[in-house]
Design a protein around this motif. Structure first.
Motif, mmCIF file in Angstrom:
data_model
loop_
_atom_site.group_PDB
_atom_site.id
_atom_site.type_symbol
_atom_site.label_atom_id
_atom_site.label_comp_id
_atom_site.label_asym_id
_atom_site.label_seq_id
_atom_site.Cartn_x
_atom_site.Cartn_y
_atom_site.Cartn_z
ATOM 1 N N ALA A 252 2.061 -15.249 12.879
ATOM 2 C CA ALA A 252 1.106 -14.876 11.836
ATOM 3 C C ALA A 252 0.176 -16.040 11.534
ATOM 4 C CB ALA A 252 1.849 -14.452 10.579
ATOM 5 N N VAL A 253 -1.132 -15.737 11.473
ATOM 6 C CA VAL A 253 -2.111 -16.757 11.102
ATOM 7 C C VAL A 253 -2.834 -16.393 9.809
ATOM 8 C CG1 VAL A 253 -2.445 -17.474 13.490
ATOM 9 C CG2 VAL A 253 -3.928 -15.697 12.517
ATOM 10 N N ALA A 254 -2.667 -15.143 9.353
ATOM 11 C CA ALA A 254 -3.243 -14.698 8.080
ATOM 12 C C ALA A 254 -2.335 -13.621 7.510
ATOM 13 C CB ALA A 254 -4.656 -14.155 8.269
ATOM 14 N N VAL A 255 -2.274 -13.554 6.175
ATOM 15 C CA VAL A 255 -1.419 -12.585 5.490
ATOM 16 C C VAL A 255 -2.186 -11.989 4.323
ATOM 17 C CG1 VAL A 255 0.660 -12.255 4.093
ATOM 18 C CG2 VAL A 255 0.759 -13.692 6.127
ATOM 19 N N CYS A 256 -2.026 -10.677 4.139
ATOM 20 C CA CYS A 256 -2.513 -10.012 2.933
ATOM 21 C C CYS A 256 -1.383 -9.142 2.412
ATOM 22 C CB CYS A 256 -3.739 -9.163 3.223
ATOM 23 S SG CYS A 256 -4.477 -8.420 1.733
ATOM 24 N N MET A 257 -1.116 -9.222 1.125
ATOM 25 C CA MET A 257 -0.019 -8.458 0.531
ATOM 26 C C MET A 257 -0.414 -8.001 -0.858
ATOM 27 S SD MET A 257 1.360 -10.478 -2.045
ATOM 28 C CE MET A 257 1.511 -12.176 -2.544
ATOM 29 N N SER A 258 0.426 -7.179 -1.467
ATOM 30 C CA SER A 258 0.179 -6.664 -2.816
ATOM 31 C C SER A 258 0.706 -7.663 -3.836
ATOM 32 C CB SER A 258 0.843 -5.296 -2.996
ATOM 33 O OG SER A 258 0.248 -4.336 -2.146
ATOM 34 N N ALA A 259 -0.194 -8.518 -4.318
ATOM 35 C CA ALA A 259 0.186 -9.543 -5.289
ATOM 36 C C ALA A 259 0.528 -8.934 -6.637
ATOM 37 C CB ALA A 259 -0.932 -10.560 -5.447
ATOM 38 N N GLN B 102 -0.367 3.129 -9.655
ATOM 39 C CA GLN B 102 -1.678 3.667 -9.303
ATOM 40 C C GLN B 102 -2.583 2.677 -8.590
ATOM 41 O OE1 GLN B 102 -2.234 5.111 -13.469
ATOM 42 N NE2 GLN B 102 -3.067 6.914 -12.456
ATOM 43 N N VAL B 103 -2.361 1.393 -8.767
ATOM 44 C CA VAL B 103 -3.179 0.384 -8.101
ATOM 45 C C VAL B 103 -2.313 -0.746 -7.576
ATOM 46 C CG1 VAL B 103 -5.176 0.893 -9.566
ATOM 47 C CG2 VAL B 103 -3.656 -0.998 -10.176
ATOM 48 N N HIS B 104 -2.751 -1.334 -6.463
ATOM 49 C CA HIS B 104 -2.216 -2.595 -5.944
ATOM 50 C C HIS B 104 -3.374 -3.575 -5.878
ATOM 51 C CE1 HIS B 104 1.637 -1.175 -3.615
ATOM 52 N NE2 HIS B 104 1.509 -0.564 -4.780
ATOM 53 N N GLU B 105 -3.108 -4.850 -6.143
ATOM 54 C CA GLU B 105 -4.157 -5.855 -6.024
ATOM 55 C C GLU B 105 -3.770 -6.870 -4.958
ATOM 56 O OE1 GLU B 105 -6.998 -6.456 -9.061
ATOM 57 O OE2 GLU B 105 -6.219 -8.482 -9.334
ATOM 58 N N ALA B 106 -4.735 -7.230 -4.139
ATOM 59 C CA ALA B 106 -4.479 -8.037 -2.951
ATOM 60 C C ALA B 106 -4.260 -9.506 -3.269
ATOM 61 C CB ALA B 106 -5.647 -7.906 -1.981
ATOM 62 N N GLY B 107 -3.392 -10.115 -2.458
ATOM 63 C CA GLY B 107 -3.295 -11.559 -2.346
ATOM 64 C C GLY B 107 -3.449 -11.878 -0.873
#
Length: 288
Positions: free
Chosen positions: A210-217, A222-227
């Motif tokens: 893995a060189v990049a990660v995006c997850m639900s911070a 009803q909503v997830h916000e990215a990290g």
């Protein structure tokens, strides 16, 4: 008593969620009605859980900006019984600011911490009005807002929601499960503890790692916000964009709205959000 735009709850047999009151923006050329404070509030209902299989775009289309900001506020912050924010929704991330304000073209949604007095809240109520300059980092009344709280540092940044044209994921990405956490080593090992609690976790893979990660911070019904993070040695090659786009699609498949926020200083993150097809819809202000 509950003042300002703080959370006000009530139960109803027809709705399993809390009753929320938020102030609406006054249309241009229309005077605000002076007869009653509550006449200038609009009542909305926020369901505590979406039905399985509900598509996030249907949810988004049926939700105006103030409703979305209210849902996001509840997702981002832990509240006490009086509707005051006491902590971020992940305890390890620390306490909440004394004041959080989300401004949009349709109006303002805000919360105060428990240390803010009722007198201060009443003053803030008059200062936190809708304005036509919500896209800028601070409202015109920022000096008065900070003075009403007895001083403090300010922070904040733009919020993004899905736009009409979303960038398709490119590059090799994968959903990371607890069985796959080895792929995060050695470059993205700091994210290992988030797998399982911040799903979906998506990684961009180069040469088997893995060189990049995006997850639900931040995770809500009803909503997830990215990290998101891209390893320093792999930036500028689209790996972060690939992870964000794939995360966005994974969140949509869960019937949840993907959201993205960043700071004013992080212009690279703002460009990434735009490249992934997110649109600036609101602006946060924090008084620490």
């Amino acid at each position: 008593s509950i003042r300002g735009f703080e959370h006000r709850s009530a139960r109803s047999a027809s709705c399993d969620g809390p009753m929320i009151y938020v102030r609406q923006a006054t249309p241009v050329g229309e005077a605000r009605r002076p007869d009653s404070l509550w006449r200038s509030w609009r009542q909305i209902r926020v369901s505590r859980a979406e039905a399985p299989g509900c598509h996030c775009l249907r949810t988004l289309c049926g939700m105006d900006l103030l409703e979305l900001l209210e849902v996001r506020m509840q997702t981002m912050w832990r509240h006490d019984e009086g509707g005051r924010i006491v902590a971020k929704n992940r305890p390890q991330d620390g306490p909440a600011p004394r004041l959080v304000v989300s401004r949009s073209a349709e109006g303002v949604v805000w919360r105060a911490g428990p240390e803010v007095t009722e007198i201060e809240v009443a003053t803030l109520e008059h200062l936190l009005q809708a304005d036509d300059h919500w896209r800028v980092d601070t409202p015109a009344t920022i000096d008065q807002i900070v003075a009403a709280l007895g001083g403090g540092e300010i922070d904040g940044g733009p919020n993004f929601r899905p736009g009409p044209s979303m960038t398709a994921p490119t590059g090799a990405t994968m959903l990371v499960s607890p069985a796959d956490i080895g792929v995060l080593e050695p470059l993205m090992g700091d994210w290992v503890d988030d797998v399982g609690s911040c799903d979906p976790v998506v990684a961009t893979i180069v040469d088997g790692r893995a060189v990049a990660v995006c997850m639900s911070a931040r995770v809500g019904p009803q909503v997830h916000e990215a990290g998101v993070e891209t390893h320093a040695a792999h930036r500028g090659r689209g790996h972060g964009l690939a992870a964000v786009a794939a995360w966005r699609d994974a969140v949509v498949q869960r019937g949840v709205i993907p959201l993205y926020c960043t700071s004013w200083a992080n212009t690279a993150s703002q460009r990434l959000a735009a490249a992934a097809g997110f649109q600036h819809y609101a602006t946060d202000l924090y008084v620490l």
